[in-house]
Design a protein around this motif. Structure first.
Motif, PDB file in Angstrom:
ATOM      1  N   ASP A  70       0.847  -1.197   0.000  1.00  0.00           N
ATOM      2  CA  ASP A  70       0.000   0.000   0.000  1.00  0.00           C
ATOM      3  C   ASP A  70       0.880   1.244   0.000  1.00  0.00           C
ATOM      4  N   GLY A  71       0.593   2.163  -0.899  1.00  0.00           N
ATOM      5  CA  GLY A  71       1.422   3.353  -1.042  1.00  0.00           C
ATOM      6  C   GLY A  71       2.334   3.293  -2.246  1.00  0.00           C
ATOM      7  N   ILE A  72       2.390   2.123  -2.902  1.00  0.00           N
ATOM      8  CA  ILE A  72       3.162   1.953  -4.139  1.00  0.00           C
ATOM      9  C   ILE A  72       2.178   1.689  -5.270  1.00  0.00           C
ATOM     10  N   GLU A  73       2.323   2.396  -6.372  1.00  0.00           N
ATOM     11  CA  GLU A  73       1.460   2.137  -7.526  1.00  0.00           C
ATOM     12  C   GLU A  73       1.902   0.831  -8.172  1.00  0.00           C
ATOM     13  N   HIS A  74       0.992  -0.148  -8.215  1.00  0.00           N
ATOM     14  CA  HIS A  74       1.382  -1.470  -8.702  1.00  0.00           C
ATOM     15  C   HIS A  74       0.178  -2.248  -9.198  1.00  0.00           C
ATOM     16  N   LYS A  75       0.463  -3.268  -9.985  1.00  0.00           N
ATOM     17  CA  LYS A  75      -0.557  -4.226 -10.377  1.00  0.00           C
ATOM     18  C   LYS A  75      -0.797  -5.184  -9.215  1.00  0.00           C
ATOM     19  N   TYR A  76      -1.874  -5.949  -9.301  1.00  0.00           N
ATOM     20  CA  TYR A  76      -2.118  -6.959  -8.276  1.00  0.00           C
ATOM     21  C   TYR A  76      -0.934  -7.929  -8.235  1.00  0.00           C
ATOM     22  N   PRO A  77      -0.508  -8.345  -7.046  1.00  0.00           N
ATOM     23  CA  PRO A  77       0.692  -9.188  -6.950  1.00  0.00           C
ATOM     24  C   PRO A  77       0.514 -10.558  -7.595  1.00  0.00           C
ATOM     25  N   PHE A  78       1.627 -11.065  -8.090  1.00  0.00           N
ATOM     26  CA  PHE A  78       1.712 -12.408  -8.668  1.00  0.00           C
ATOM     27  C   PHE A  78       2.425 -13.286  -7.651  1.00  0.00           C
ATOM     28  N   ILE A  79       1.859 -14.437  -7.341  1.00  0.00           N
ATOM     29  CA  ILE A  79       2.371 -15.255  -6.244  1.00  0.00           C
ATOM     30  C   ILE A  79       2.840 -16.602  -6.777  1.00  0.00           C
ATOM     31  N   ILE A  80       4.007 -17.018  -6.325  1.00  0.00           N
ATOM     32  CA  ILE A  80       4.553 -18.337  -6.666  1.00  0.00           C
ATOM     33  C   ILE A  80       4.670 -19.140  -5.379  1.00  0.00           C
ATOM     34  N   CYS A  81       4.104 -20.342  -5.374  1.00  0.00           N
ATOM     35  CA  CYS A  81       4.156 -21.162  -4.170  1.00  0.00           C
ATOM     36  C   CYS A  81       4.258 -22.637  -4.551  1.00  0.00           C
ATOM     37  N   ASN A  82       4.540 -23.465  -3.557  1.00  0.00           N
ATOM     38  CA  ASN A  82       4.541 -24.904  -3.773  1.00  0.00           C
ATOM     39  C   ASN A  82       3.109 -25.383  -4.014  1.00  0.00           C
ATOM     40  N   GLU A  83       2.972 -26.381  -4.859  1.00  0.00           N
ATOM     41  CA  GLU A  83       1.647 -26.898  -5.174  1.00  0.00           C
ATOM     42  C   GLU A  83       0.898 -27.351  -3.928  1.00  0.00           C
ATOM     43  N   VAL A 128      11.943   1.417  -2.716  1.00  0.00           N
ATOM     44  CA  VAL A 128      11.375   0.880  -3.955  1.00  0.00           C
ATOM     45  C   VAL A 128      11.318   1.964  -5.032  1.00  0.00           C
ATOM     46  N   GLU A 129      10.916   3.161  -4.666  1.00  0.00           N
ATOM     47  CA  GLU A 129      10.853   4.253  -5.646  1.00  0.00           C
ATOM     48  C   GLU A 129      12.241   4.576  -6.193  1.00  0.00           C
ATOM     49  N   THR A 130      13.246   4.529  -5.331  1.00  0.00           N
ATOM     50  CA  THR A 130      14.629   4.741  -5.790  1.00  0.00           C
ATOM     51  C   THR A 130      15.053   3.641  -6.756  1.00  0.00           C
ATOM     52  N   ALA A 131      14.723   2.399  -6.416  1.00  0.00           N
ATOM     53  CA  ALA A 131      15.099   1.262  -7.260  1.00  0.00           C
ATOM     54  C   ALA A 131      14.390   1.302  -8.609  1.00  0.00           C
ATOM     55  N   LYS A 132      13.155   1.793  -8.643  1.00  0.00           N
ATOM     56  CA  LYS A 132      12.410   1.877  -9.903  1.00  0.00           C
ATOM     57  C   LYS A 132      13.143   2.728 -10.925  1.00  0.00           C
ATOM     58  N   GLN A 133      13.748   3.798 -10.479  1.00  0.00           N
ATOM     59  CA  GLN A 133      14.459   4.689 -11.409  1.00  0.00           C
ATOM     60  C   GLN A 133      15.592   3.937 -12.108  1.00  0.00           C
ATOM     61  N   GLN A 134      16.300   3.116 -11.364  1.00  0.00           N
ATOM     62  CA  GLN A 134      17.397   2.353 -11.948  1.00  0.00           C
ATOM     63  C   GLN A 134      16.894   1.203 -12.824  1.00  0.00           C
ATOM     64  N   ALA A 135      15.832   0.540 -12.375  1.00  0.00           N
ATOM     65  CA  ALA A 135      15.282  -0.583 -13.142  1.00  0.00           C
ATOM     66  C   ALA A 135      14.736  -0.122 -14.486  1.00  0.00           C
TER      67      ALA A 135
END
Length: 468
Positions: A45-58, A126-133
């Motif tokens: 919350d507070g970061i503009e983003h798409k709904y999260p994608f989750i990877i887990c064990n079956e 995260v906002e700092t990292a976005k600029q580099q990514a």
């Protein structure tokens, strides 16, 4: 656009008996009222983003789906790994799937079992990292050390690369204590957090350059994947052939575009009970207490009660954890060795390392109350609108007593309703299932009787997930 990728695998054996193979620490409430997975998602919350994608064990799929449902948390998909193959393949799967569905997003890769207490500092990093990514860099987050920790890998930062970010000079393995003290005193080293931010396409480019075998296996697994309700099931045969490797070894230590952003946000990977004690609120005696706990002359201890009264007298620096089927007592300085107890349990094929006494199912849960030579007594909870699988048993009969809610019962060729304080008998060989047609949880007491009462005495006449 930013797509959070939450890796929810792992067994968390160092937090046994709270964490089990089939119910690891990311699905447990350890530092707040929410589980660690739920906190990880809400932290966005507070970061503009798409709904999260989750990877887990079956085998954890229904736990993930239920914990998202509890807080009405939306997602972009839940991808199921049929076997664990470490972080490099997991991120590759997310990158391939995200390009297919979201063009080429920035991937914010997070572990589901980290504690971050300073959310504003996390958002700023995260906002700092976005600029580099966005410039094509592969960004990792380095934790500002609070002491000479020997349980983490370190990142040596190099020249400044824009405001709040640095070139990665090198990654280093977990050091001994003397080396760790040197790292911390130099102010040039950060803990390796295992969190990343980069474009999906850039990660795949680097993976192709350095580990094309991993990329090829993941591409086959995604091409052969199928959607199953909320889940994405990979091509198991293809993914089983995928090599096992971490993202650090496969990509980050080899790329020339690695950037590190320092993160000072009260972070912990909660890798042991001592680290859990460090981040939790303490009383005036330095104790962390959870549940029904009484103390006398007890200091700097972690005391956790799940089911029974835990009391301590005249002790210090202890970890005492009580669950419904196991008790752990350890010195706080020796909790890293809890894993050896888990290994002993595995060697003895004991169920306590696999799951808790209370077992969660897609339709609810069941908890063992009593057990004898020819009987088992369980407490069943069936969620509203859910039902068990239709099944039969060759060696046991079952008696059901409704103690709360309403049950719709299939018993052989009969179907009927049971209210509170009503009961029924299911004979050996009779097809049966329980459904909750109401709006509140259905609670039943199940008494199994017979000469063989194990879980493998079951013939499912219709499949429903793992059934019961």
């Amino acid at each position: 656009m930013l797509l959070p990728v939450i890796m929810a695998g792992g067994s968390g054996s160092r937090l046994w008996p709270l964490s089990r193979t089939l119910y690891p620490k990311q699905f447990i409430s350890l530092t707040s009222k929410n589980t660690m997975l739920q906190d990880t998602i809400e932290r966005l919350d507070g970061i503009e983003h798409k709904y999260p994608f989750i990877i887990c064990n079956e085998e954890h799929r229904f736990i993930v789906a239920e914990q998202l449902r509890q807080l009405s948390l939306s997602h972009s998909g839940i991808m199921l790994e049929p076997v664990g193959r470490n972080t490099a393949p997991a991120i590759a799967l997310a990158a391939l799937q995200s390009i297919k569905e979201h063009d080429d997003p920035l991937l914010l890769v997070l572990a589901a079992d980290h504690v971050i207490q300073d959310q504003p500092a996390f958002i700023k990093a995260v906002e700092t990292a976005k600029q580099q990514a966005e410039l094509g860099k592969l960004v990792t987050f380095g934790i500002v050390p609070t002491g000479p920790e020997t349980g983490y890998g370190y990142i040596k930062r190099g020249e400044t690369h824009g405001s709040g970010s640095y070139e990665v000079e090198r990654f280093v393995e977990k050091p001994d204590l003397v080396t760790a003290k040197e790292y911390v005193s130099s102010n040039n080293y950060l803990w390796n957090s295992g969190m990343f931010l980069f474009k999906a396409s850039r990660y795949l480019e680097e993976l192709k350059a350095h580990r094309p075998d991993i990329l090829a296996a993941c591409e086959k697994a995604v091409i052969g994947s199928v959607n199953d309700l909320d889940f994405i099931r990979l091509d198991k045969g293809a993914f089983v052939e995928c090599p096992d490797d971490s993202v650090d070894y496969a990509v980050m230590e080899k790329t020339k575009d690695a950037i590190v952003v320092p993160l000072d946000a009260k972070w912990s990977d909660v890798g042991s009970f001592s680290s859990l004690w460090e981040v939790a609120d303490k009383d005036e005696s330095g104790n962390v207490s959870h549940g029904d706990v009484l103390t006398q002359a007890t200091y700097n201890s972690f005391l956790y009660s799940q089911n029974k009264l835990v009391s301590t007298v005249g002790v210090s620096n202890l970890v005492v954890v009580e669950t419904k089927d196991a008790v752990l007592v350890a010195h706080k300085d020796k909790v890293q060795d809890v894993k050896s107890i888990v290994n002993q349990l595995k060697m003895q094929n004991r169920i306590e390392c696999q799951q808790h006494r209370e077992v969660y199912r897609p339709w609810g849960s069941h908890d063992e109350i009593a057990e004898g030579e020819r009987f088992h007594v369980k407490h069943l909870v069936v969620k509203p609108g859910e039902s068990t699988a239709t099944q039969m048993h060759y060696h046991r009969a079952e008696h059901w007593v409704v103690v709360q809610g309403t049950a719709k019962v299939l018993n052989g060729e009969d179907s009927y309703i049971l209210g509170e304080n009503e009961s029924t008998y299911v004979g050996i060989g009779s097809a049966h299932k329980i459904e909750n047609p109401g709006k509140v949880d259905l609670h039943l007491i199940e008494v199994r009787t017979g000469n063989y009462l194990e879980e493998d005495d079951v013939v499912r006449l219709e499949e429903y997930g793992v059934g019961y």
